[in-house]
Motif scaffolding. Structure first.
Motif, PDB file in Angstrom:
ATOM      1  N   UNK A  73      -9.055  19.777  62.724  1.00 12.37           N
ATOM      2  CA  UNK A  73      -8.625  19.744  61.187  1.00 12.37           C
ATOM      3  C   UNK A  73      -7.032  19.005  61.190  1.00 12.37           C
ATOM      4  N   UNK A  74      -6.988  17.802  61.648  1.00 12.01           N
ATOM      5  CA  UNK A  74      -5.960  16.959  62.009  1.00 12.01           C
ATOM      6  C   UNK A  74      -5.221  16.738  60.497  1.00 12.01           C
ATOM      7  N   UNK A  75      -6.037  16.492  59.443  1.00 10.76           N
ATOM      8  CA  UNK A  75      -5.503  16.214  58.047  1.00 10.76           C
ATOM      9  C   UNK A  75      -5.152  17.511  57.266  1.00 10.76           C
ATOM     10  N   UNK A  76      -5.151  18.482  57.850  1.00 16.40           N
ATOM     11  CA  UNK A  76      -4.610  19.742  57.287  1.00 16.40           C
ATOM     12  C   UNK A  76      -3.037  19.771  57.686  1.00 16.40           C
ATOM     13  N   UNK A  77      -2.166  20.306  56.426  1.00 17.55           N
ATOM     14  CA  UNK A  77      -0.986  20.475  56.578  1.00 17.55           C
ATOM     15  C   UNK A  77      -0.448  21.389  57.406  1.00 17.55           C
ATOM     16  N   UNK A  78       0.618  21.353  58.018  1.00 14.20           N
ATOM     17  CA  UNK A  78       1.354  22.437  58.832  1.00 14.20           C
ATOM     18  C   UNK A  78       1.593  23.788  57.947  1.00 14.20           C
ATOM     19  N   UNK A 191      -9.788   7.672  58.163  1.00 20.14           N
ATOM     20  CA  UNK A 191      -9.223   8.774  58.592  1.00 20.14           C
ATOM     21  C   UNK A 191      -9.697   9.113  60.105  1.00 20.14           C
ATOM     22  N   UNK A 192      -9.127  10.239  60.804  1.00 20.84           N
ATOM     23  CA  UNK A 192      -9.562  10.385  62.056  1.00 20.84           C
ATOM     24  C   UNK A 192     -10.117  11.835  62.297  1.00 20.84           C
ATOM     25  N   UNK A 193     -10.315  12.691  61.122  1.00 22.68           N
ATOM     26  CA  UNK A 193     -10.589  14.122  61.251  1.00 22.68           C
ATOM     27  C   UNK A 193     -11.748  14.486  60.151  1.00 22.68           C
ATOM     28  N   UNK A 194     -12.269  15.701  60.301  1.00 24.23           N
ATOM     29  CA  UNK A 194     -13.185  16.136  59.525  1.00 24.23           C
ATOM     30  C   UNK A 194     -12.395  16.430  58.031  1.00 24.23           C
ATOM     31  N   UNK A 210     -11.650   6.686  62.446  1.00 18.96           N
ATOM     32  CA  UNK A 210     -11.115   6.011  63.350  1.00 18.96           C
ATOM     33  C   UNK A 210     -11.430   6.958  64.774  1.00 18.96           C
ATOM     34  N   UNK A 211     -12.379   6.629  65.540  1.00 16.37           N
ATOM     35  CA  UNK A 211     -12.957   7.380  66.721  1.00 16.37           C
ATOM     36  C   UNK A 211     -12.024   7.637  67.872  1.00 16.37           C
TER      37      UNK A 211
END
Length: 233
Positions: A73-78, A191-194, A210-211
């Motif tokens: 979940x790289x796109x989820x904020x800190x 993007x690169x994430x779910x 982006x794999x």
């Protein structure tokens, strides 16, 4: 109850169903949304290491859980991740504690993100943007921080808008489509994430992954994907 954070078989089967007929040359899209970490800068590892270093006393199992979740979940904020991770390590996530950990995280990552490698070919691709095309950043990085990062990279003027946390990606996409009166089929998210894929799916725009080799989602995703931007101009 299932949540967005559960990487389950139901969602995995949905991935293969959410395909596009074909992907046009990127130059044919009027609007391109860009994630940042893992798409423009190869900085995912920087943030992975930062999350893990916040919790030096956590068990190996908890650290592994944090790492897997962050990568999926790289796109989820800190702002969403840190309170969750605090609970996982047994720390009460009060506003004060969350603020302290957010500050530590920011101190760890900003300069390292700026110094991290470009995704191959992306810098040239961005700087040769056609005048008719609009680029917009949608990232889980906090708003002020992503703007601070873009300036020394000398790409801040390339983007029509920069959306960082706490704005949700789907909200940013819908706002941009409405304000520029651009059709969904003329738009793509890279993007690169779910999380990125879900934002594209929710808003009805196309998606290009982006794999990477560090994400199970990337391995299982069967739609359009690229490893870098070399040769895409």
């Amino acid at each position: 109850m299932k949540t967005i954070f559960d990487f389950n078989l139901d969602l995995l089967s949905t991935i293969s169903e959410y395909r596009y007929l074909s992907i046009k040359s990127l130059q044919e899209y009027k609007l391109i949304f860009w994630d940042f970490d893992g798409v423009i800068k190869d900085s995912v590892d920087v943030k992975t290491d930062a999350y893990l270093s916040l919790f030096p006393n956590a068990s190996k199992d908890v650290l592994k859980r944090i790492k897997i979740h962050h990568l999926e979940y790289g796109g989820i904020s800190r702002f969403e991740k840190i309170p969750m991770y605090l609970e996982w390590v047994g720390i009460q996530p009060t506003d004060q504690v969350i603020g302290q950990y957010l500050g530590q995280f920011a101190n760890l990552v900003v300069q390292k993100v700026i110094s991290s490698p470009w995704v191959p070919g992306v810098e040239q691709f961005l700087k040769q943007k056609p005048v008719y095309q609009k680029f917009v950043i949608v990232t889980g990085t906090p708003q002020e921080e992503i703007q601070e990062i873009l300036i020394p990279l000398q790409i801040n003027q390339i983007f029509e808008h920069v959306f960082g946390a706490p704005t949700q990606k789907s909200e940013a996409i819908n706002w941009t489509l409405q304000n520029y009166n651009i059709k969904n089929e003329e738009t793509i998210l890279i993007g690169d994430s779910k999380t990125d894929w879900l934002a594209a799916k929710q808003t009805g725009i196309q998606f290009l992954l982006r794999e990477t080799k560090i994400s199970d989602f990337s391995i299982h995703y069967s739609g359009n994907k690229i490893k870098d931007f070399i040769g895409l101009l």
